[in-house]
Design an enzyme around this catalytic site. Structure first.
Site, PDB file in Angstrom:
ATOM      1  N   HIS A  72     -10.805  50.940  56.939  1.00  0.00           N
ATOM      2  CA  HIS A  72      -9.663  50.200  57.476  1.00  0.00           C
ATOM      3  C   HIS A  72      -8.684  49.823  56.361  1.00  0.00           C
ATOM      4  O   HIS A  72      -7.463  49.882  56.545  1.00  0.00           O
ATOM      5  CB  HIS A  72     -10.155  48.938  58.199  1.00  0.00           C
ATOM      6  CG  HIS A  72     -11.119  49.218  59.304  1.00  0.00           C
ATOM      7  ND1 HIS A  72     -10.749  49.819  60.490  1.00  0.00           N
ATOM      8  CD2 HIS A  72     -12.453  48.985  59.411  1.00  0.00           C
ATOM      9  CE1 HIS A  72     -11.801  49.940  61.287  1.00  0.00           C
ATOM     10  NE2 HIS A  72     -12.854  49.435  60.646  1.00  0.00           N
ATOM     11  N   ASN A 356      -3.188  28.480  44.134  1.00  0.00           N
ATOM     12  CA  ASN A 356      -4.200  29.534  44.115  1.00  0.00           C
ATOM     13  C   ASN A 356      -3.581  30.891  43.808  1.00  0.00           C
ATOM     14  O   ASN A 356      -4.193  31.727  43.128  1.00  0.00           O
ATOM     15  CB  ASN A 356      -4.913  29.580  45.463  1.00  0.00           C
ATOM     16  CG  ASN A 356      -6.069  30.565  45.471  1.00  0.00           C
ATOM     17  OD1 ASN A 356      -7.085  30.361  44.808  1.00  0.00           O
ATOM     18  ND2 ASN A 356      -5.916  31.653  46.217  1.00  0.00           N
ATOM     19  N   ARG A 359      -3.212  31.375  40.127  1.00  0.00           N
ATOM     20  CA  ARG A 359      -4.484  31.594  39.434  1.00  0.00           C
ATOM     21  C   ARG A 359      -5.057  32.980  39.677  1.00  0.00           C
ATOM     22  O   ARG A 359      -5.847  33.465  38.866  1.00  0.00           O
ATOM     23  CB  ARG A 359      -5.510  30.541  39.882  1.00  0.00           C
ATOM     24  CG  ARG A 359      -5.226  29.140  39.427  1.00  0.00           C
ATOM     25  CD  ARG A 359      -6.440  28.254  39.657  1.00  0.00           C
ATOM     26  NE  ARG A 359      -6.782  28.161  41.059  1.00  0.00           N
ATOM     27  CZ  ARG A 359      -6.364  27.200  41.870  1.00  0.00           C
ATOM     28  NH1 ARG A 359      -5.560  26.257  41.409  1.00  0.00           N
ATOM     29  NH2 ARG A 359      -6.733  27.173  43.137  1.00  0.00           N
ATOM     30  N   ASN A 362      -2.556  37.265  38.456  1.00  0.00           N
ATOM     31  CA  ASN A 362      -2.754  37.939  37.175  1.00  0.00           C
ATOM     32  C   ASN A 362      -3.765  37.121  36.380  1.00  0.00           C
ATOM     33  O   ASN A 362      -3.397  36.216  35.619  1.00  0.00           O
ATOM     34  CB  ASN A 362      -1.422  38.061  36.424  1.00  0.00           C
ATOM     35  CG  ASN A 362      -1.518  38.920  35.185  1.00  0.00           C
ATOM     36  OD1 ASN A 362      -2.607  39.170  34.674  1.00  0.00           O
ATOM     37  ND2 ASN A 362      -0.387  39.383  34.690  1.00  0.00           N
ATOM     38  N   TYR A 374      -2.988  25.119  28.422  1.00  0.00           N
ATOM     39  CA  TYR A 374      -3.372  23.966  29.236  1.00  0.00           C
ATOM     40  C   TYR A 374      -4.499  23.161  28.586  1.00  0.00           C
ATOM     41  O   TYR A 374      -4.361  21.958  28.333  1.00  0.00           O
ATOM     42  CB  TYR A 374      -3.792  24.439  30.618  1.00  0.00           C
ATOM     43  CG  TYR A 374      -4.192  23.329  31.567  1.00  0.00           C
ATOM     44  CD1 TYR A 374      -3.226  22.570  32.206  1.00  0.00           C
ATOM     45  CD2 TYR A 374      -5.538  23.050  31.825  1.00  0.00           C
ATOM     46  CE1 TYR A 374      -3.583  21.545  33.080  1.00  0.00           C
ATOM     47  CE2 TYR A 374      -5.897  22.040  32.687  1.00  0.00           C
ATOM     48  CZ  TYR A 374      -4.924  21.288  33.310  1.00  0.00           C
ATOM     49  OH  TYR A 374      -5.278  20.275  34.158  1.00  0.00           O
ATOM     50  N   SER A 397       5.492  29.987  30.713  1.00  0.00           N
ATOM     51  CA  SER A 397       5.544  31.185  31.541  1.00  0.00           C
ATOM     52  C   SER A 397       6.970  31.524  31.947  1.00  0.00           C
ATOM     53  O   SER A 397       7.386  32.688  31.896  1.00  0.00           O
ATOM     54  CB  SER A 397       4.666  30.996  32.783  1.00  0.00           C
ATOM     55  OG  SER A 397       4.664  32.152  33.586  1.00  0.00           O
ATOM     56  N   HIS A 401       8.997  34.925  30.741  1.00  0.00           N
ATOM     57  CA  HIS A 401       9.491  35.855  31.755  1.00  0.00           C
ATOM     58  C   HIS A 401      11.000  36.043  31.647  1.00  0.00           C
ATOM     59  O   HIS A 401      11.498  37.184  31.717  1.00  0.00           O
ATOM     60  CB  HIS A 401       9.134  35.349  33.150  1.00  0.00           C
ATOM     61  CG  HIS A 401       7.736  35.659  33.578  1.00  0.00           C
ATOM     62  ND1 HIS A 401       6.653  34.919  33.169  1.00  0.00           N
ATOM     63  CD2 HIS A 401       7.234  36.638  34.378  1.00  0.00           C
ATOM     64  CE1 HIS A 401       5.548  35.412  33.704  1.00  0.00           C
ATOM     65  NE2 HIS A 401       5.869  36.470  34.440  1.00  0.00           N
TER      66      HIS A 401
END
Length: 500
Positions: A72, A356, A359, A362, A374, A397, A401
């Site tokens: 599927h 979520n 996290r 990537n 962090y 980040s 970017h």
């Protein structure tokens, strides 16, 4: 007695809750200054986090490899292949109608990947510098610390400054200068800049993971008495790490017994297929739209139509980037290196919150940000500013970017930075992990698709505006002002001048 028992049970439960919330301090920063013996003996236990708290590498397959064994799920993969075939057929038919013949030229790909010899030369220089400078500085610092026993902090500060200078100039400035001075096309530029960022992150991880080991070994009383040499990583381990599909250094990783070359060939062919897929997406869905829209007046109606027309190509580019790089490319290199931990991503498509999603999209980059930004910030602040640590992760980040896009596109248009810092931060707190249920997954996908439409629309508009309306001697304010906001005015002024 019953009252005493209940109070004791409540006290035990409270202690268990408090102890479960405690986490050990992260490792000490690279090239940290030495401490007196008493402090060193106390801190030596905390220089490296416990085994259960550090990144654990285990042998496991990539999630899509497991899912594609289900018929599927594999049918969805076949649907994307069918869509690629339709893109190719539509392009061939339109070219045949317009030109009277089949046009099998790939001018866009040839342009985007131009100057490949210069790209290869630049990459070799970057790689050789990363291979020698961080490893040499770590060896020099560890082997000669004993000679500066009276001023160990000064020796650490000196070599730490040299390492930071190398990161800023050798890996930071020089590759960017080469890209800009030679006006590399976008795809070639992305190769150089992404490798630049990757190698900088790997160099930081290598130093960051090995300095605490040297300090811990130096703090050992038996090592001091016997005068044993410091524990240093093997050069072969460092060389393997530079190619391994991870940004977290370890002396050893789980390895597979054999290399499946058929698997490697399949993944590399899929990367090539995704490249042509992206080519047809831009040729059929993006270029015809943005060639003309950049000359139109900048108004809300045109912007809304542009964003919604860009959602489909933006979503396809998102899927292609994920599948080509995070699944195919990383798995191909992992297979060639027999690297057994293939968890480069998780089931981000099932996310019901942006927390979520960040996290799981990537995992390779997330692990680096979590352990070295962090957690290190929490260690430096003695675990008092969790919100500031999260804000720092988003800022790092977003800046990286936007730096990549600004250098590769040749203009500064901080759309992605604003999406990260404004909507990304807001969604991270609004759509948090307590949001469950299908409706939140739908909201996450809706916001994700809309964001991709905004990115494709605004950056494409600015790309064509920069080419339609070049400024010979722009001022600093004009460099910061998006050209797409005023390109139609400049075109009208030029047209009137030509008429006169």
């Amino acid at each position: 007695m019953r009252q005493v028992d209940s109070q004791v049970l409540e006290l035990i439960d409270r202690l268990i809750e408090d102890s479960s919330s405690l986490e050990p301090a992260p490792t000490q920063a690279a090239f940290s200054p030495s401490f007196p013996d008493k402090q060193r003996s106390k801190l030596g236990k905390h220089l490296q986090p416990p085994h259960s708290q550090s990144k654990q590498f285990v042998s496991r397959r990539s999630l899509l490899d497991e899912l594609f064994e289900v018929n599927h799920i594999r049918t969805i993969y076949h649907m994307f292949i069918a869509l690629l075939i339709l893109f190719i057929l539509s392009t061939l038919v339109v070219d045949f109608i317009d030109e009277g013949r089949l046009v099998l030229e790939f001018d866009l790909l040839v342009y985007a990947f131009g100057q490949l010899p210069l790209v290869g030369t630049t990459w070799i220089c970057m790689f050789l510098s990363v291979l020698t400078v961080p490893y040499g500085l770590l060896q020099l610092w560890a082997l000669h610390r004993s000679r500066f026993s009276s001023h160990p902090g000064l020796w650490s500060l000196l070599l730490g400054s040299v390492f930071l200078l190398y990161q800023a100039l050798g890996l930071g400035f020089l590759p960017t200068y080469v890209v800009l001075i030679h006006s590399m096309p976008p795809a070639s530029c992305f190769i150089v800049i992404l490798e630049q960022v990757r190698l900088m992150m790997k160099a930081h991880s290598f130093v960051r993971e090995n300095v605490p080991k040297v300090l811990a070994a130096a703090a050992d009383s038996h090592s001091r008495r016997t005068g044993a040499a410091p524990v240093l990583p093997h050069f072969g381990h460092y060389l393997y790490f530079l190619f391994a599909p991870t940004l977290i250094y370890r002396d050893h990783y789980p390895r597979n017994p054999v290399i499946r070359w058929s698997y490697v060939t399949t993944k590399l062919l899929q990367v090539l297929g995704c490249l042509f897929y992206a080519y047809y997406v831009f040729v059929r869905l993006c270029i015809p739209q943005f060639r003309s829209i950049s000359l139109q007046m900048f108004d809300p109606r045109a912007l809304v139509l542009c964003v919604f027309n860009s959602i489909l190509p933006g979503a396809l580019v998102l899927f292609l980037a994920f599948f080509a790089f995070l699944h195919c490319w990383l798995n191909a290199f992992a297979e060639m290196l027999r690297f057994a931990d293939r968890m480069f991503y998780k089931d981000w498509w099932n996310s019901t919150s942006f927390a979520n999603y960040y996290r799981t999209w990537n995992v390779v980059v997330h692990d680096w940000l979590f352990y070295y930004v962090y957690r290190d910030f929490l260690w430096l602040s003695q675990r008092r500013f969790r919100t500031a640590a999260m804000l720092l992760v988003f800022t790092v980040s977003a800046v990286v970017h936007e730096y990549i896009l600004a250098v590769c596109f040749g203009f500064l248009y901080p759309v992605l930075f604003c999406l990260f810092m404004c909507f990304g931060m807001m969604f991270n707190f609004v759509l948090h992990d307590r949001r469950k249920g299908p409706i939140w997954n739908i909201i996450m996908w809706t916001a994700l698709f809309l964001g991709q439409g905004v990115i494709i629309c605004l950056y494409s508009q600015e790309w064509y505006a920069q080419r339609y309306c070049p400024l010979l001697e722009p001022s600093f304010l004009e460099l910061l002002t998006p050209r797409s906001w005023s390109c139609h005015l400049l075109r009208d002024i030029k047209t009137d001048a030509d008429r006169l």
